[in-house]
Scaffold this motif. Sequence first.
Motif, short mmCIF file in Angstrom:
data_model
loop_
_atom_site.label_atom_id
_atom_site.label_comp_id
_atom_site.label_asym_id
_atom_site.label_seq_id
_atom_site.Cartn_x
_atom_site.Cartn_y
_atom_site.Cartn_z
N LYS A 560 0.79 -1.22 -0.10
CA LYS A 560 -0.05 0.12 0.15
C LYS A 560 0.79 1.20 0.05
O LYS A 560 1.75 1.22 0.63
N ALA A 580 -2.18 -2.89 5.08
CA ALA A 580 -3.29 -2.66 5.72
C ALA A 580 -4.40 -3.83 5.76
O ALA A 580 -4.32 -4.68 5.17
N LYS A 609 -7.82 -0.91 8.69
CA LYS A 609 -6.77 -0.16 9.74
C LYS A 609 -5.35 -0.39 9.12
O LYS A 609 -5.20 -1.60 8.33
N PHE A 610 -4.18 0.32 9.40
CA PHE A 610 -2.75 -0.35 8.98
C PHE A 610 -2.43 -1.31 10.16
O PHE A 610 -2.83 -1.00 11.28
N VAL A 629 -8.23 4.05 9.42
CA VAL A 629 -7.81 4.95 8.41
C VAL A 629 -8.63 6.24 8.39
O VAL A 629 -10.07 6.16 8.79
N ASP A 717 -3.11 8.49 4.70
CA ASP A 717 -2.18 8.53 5.52
C ASP A 717 -1.66 9.96 6.13
O ASP A 717 -0.67 10.30 6.51
#
Length: 741
Positions: A560, A580, A609-610, A629, A717
Amino acid sequence: MKSIRLSLVALACLSVYGWANSEAYTLPSISVTSDEAHALVEEEQDAANSVAVSKESIDKRVGPGATNPYKALDMLASVHTGQVDSYGLSLDQNSFRIRGLYADTFSRLALTADGVPSVVNVGQGAMGSILDMENIEAMNLTMGASKADSGFGFGNNAGSLDMRTKKASDTLGVMLKQSVGTEDFYRTFMRVDSGKISENTKLFLSASTSQADKWKGSGDTQRENVEAGLSTLLFDTVKTDILLAHNDIERNDYRALTYAQAKNLGTYYNYDFNPTLTSSAANNKYYYDFNRQHFKENLAQATFEAPLFEGTMSFKPYHIDTDGYRYAYNQSGNSVTKTEMEQEQNGFIAQYAQKIADADVKVGYWYQSIESIPPPTANKSYNIVNGKLVFSSWSMLNDVGNREIDSPFLSVKKEFDQLEVEAGIRYMRMTLGGVQSYTTTSGDVSDGEAIAHGTRISYLYADDTTLSATLPSLNFKYTLSDSIDLFAGYAKGYASPWIGPLFSIYKSNNATFRAKGISLQDIWDKFELETSDQFDVGAKIKGENWMIVPTLYHVVYNDKQVTAYDPAVNLTYYQNNAKAEANGFELSATYELSRSFELFSAFSYNQLKFTDNLTTTGGATLAISGNQVPDAPKILAKVGTTYKQNGFYVSPALKYVDKRYGDIQNIESIPSYYTVDVETGYVTKNFYGFKEALFSVSLQNLLDKKYIAIIKNDLDDTGTGGTSYYTGAPFTAVASITLKF
């Protein structure tokens, strides 16, 4: 506004008069296969993550602007749409997320018309849907990775949306639609169907004009559209459909809020660009007419289909071109940047289908070439002198190569009594065009002329690089009984990397990179396709007057692209090095209380989510593992009703959007909100010589809620303090008359 109010009153009077003095037309009875909640009207569901949307639902939910296809999906589970205005005449300042993932056509969403890739929204240009939604017969949304023989675009990790166009009718007909509403909105649409000109030939022609003032600040949006379609038979065997479209859209942008402003909507809800020029040079870059854009688009596509041996051969060539510009204030300094975009996209999809050993086999090939993908070819900087834009310099001048895609695919579908199995595989090969940057002393001329008289910058050069991925898919459908279907599926998806921001980082910090022996080519060669592994299980359970559709999904995103730290240069920039994970549950339901009254609902829980922390400039760790995120609500809940009786219908709908975050650290919290929309109307036949008449009223955001509609965080991000926020539109009312004859 006075003329708009008079028009609304006149339309209301006509509606009442028509109801009292004409033959009533009974709308089709409600069926538990209604698509409002999980869209199963016109075709059988064939995968757990596939949703079909009927013409009725499109017309009811697309909104008065009738150009934004995403708006027609906002009552589906796991779909989150946001609009800075209620009309949605263009898409770049509107958001679309599927299962939490941002769905942009430049990277993660495959938007197609009759299976053919549609316009790509690049560089925040005002390129909306080139097709009027009155000309769309149905749509199919795949949430997440697609089957091997669909989802053609720059990516499908978020999903794919295919719009099926309305072909020319066998009979002569005219449709005229006039809409007026708040903010001096008006829209006129007309479509003429020729009927059969000969035994096998028919065509349609449509045109529309739309305009609306911005609901806050100064400026407006104007859109002109013309479309034509031809259906015929060539050489007695080749079934042919041709579609042509031209779109012209010009508009003033809305101004984003900071987080501090977004937390104080009582003061900043109507905050926008300056309506007048001032004596302050620093403020004049925020003048509304220095933040505008104008684009023209053309589309031409065709489908040729003919029998071959014991199967069917189809060939779909297409062409799209875009030409326009965007003015926007410069983040640093007292200047305005003009980004010029001229883009041409060509390609084709060839496919052969045949039944072999009781299995449906498809083999095909997709090719596409598109020019002038970011970084932009031309960025010009203008100073503001005495209230006017005066050319200053070329802030960016590039010769960018074409991006080419080669993608063969194979699909096999076979039934085993109650079990249906579909397996496929697609190979994706994407060549990113190289880039050569120039300096020039040329003035305000075309980019071609500036390059011709420019000087190459040796260190701002990169050659082509090739990315590839193999994309398998496997789907099962098991008919347990007449009332229960079970689904399970796996698919690998992909997403294209964002190149423009990385090029800008290298350009601005080239001395630092070069001191460490890192060339632009080194950065170019590190690009990867972001891929996803998606698993879905679900069911469709229906009774005599009800239906529920539960679905569970799990997705892992690899490579990602995020803004990550590089210790070699002590800088953060875009890199394909993050992972992710997404998990979720969806539940859609319909319940028919009577032939006239139906309830529909959709609920979803989406966690995206990461799975790792990130490293910031200087080597510090950013503890974001497990965080949701940005702009991805965990809970979406939608509920509504439809009542139909003797030609009259009313459909109120409530949509709840959970709390969201504006930053990757989950510090900038945006509260939950809900909105209520109401669509109502009356349909009658034989209305003063017209075959059919529809009088309708659309009430958007009925309770006039103040909320944040869009959190601009495209790569999911953005750190704290770097996100843009856009307020949602207030109460909007539109009245429409549709006449068919």
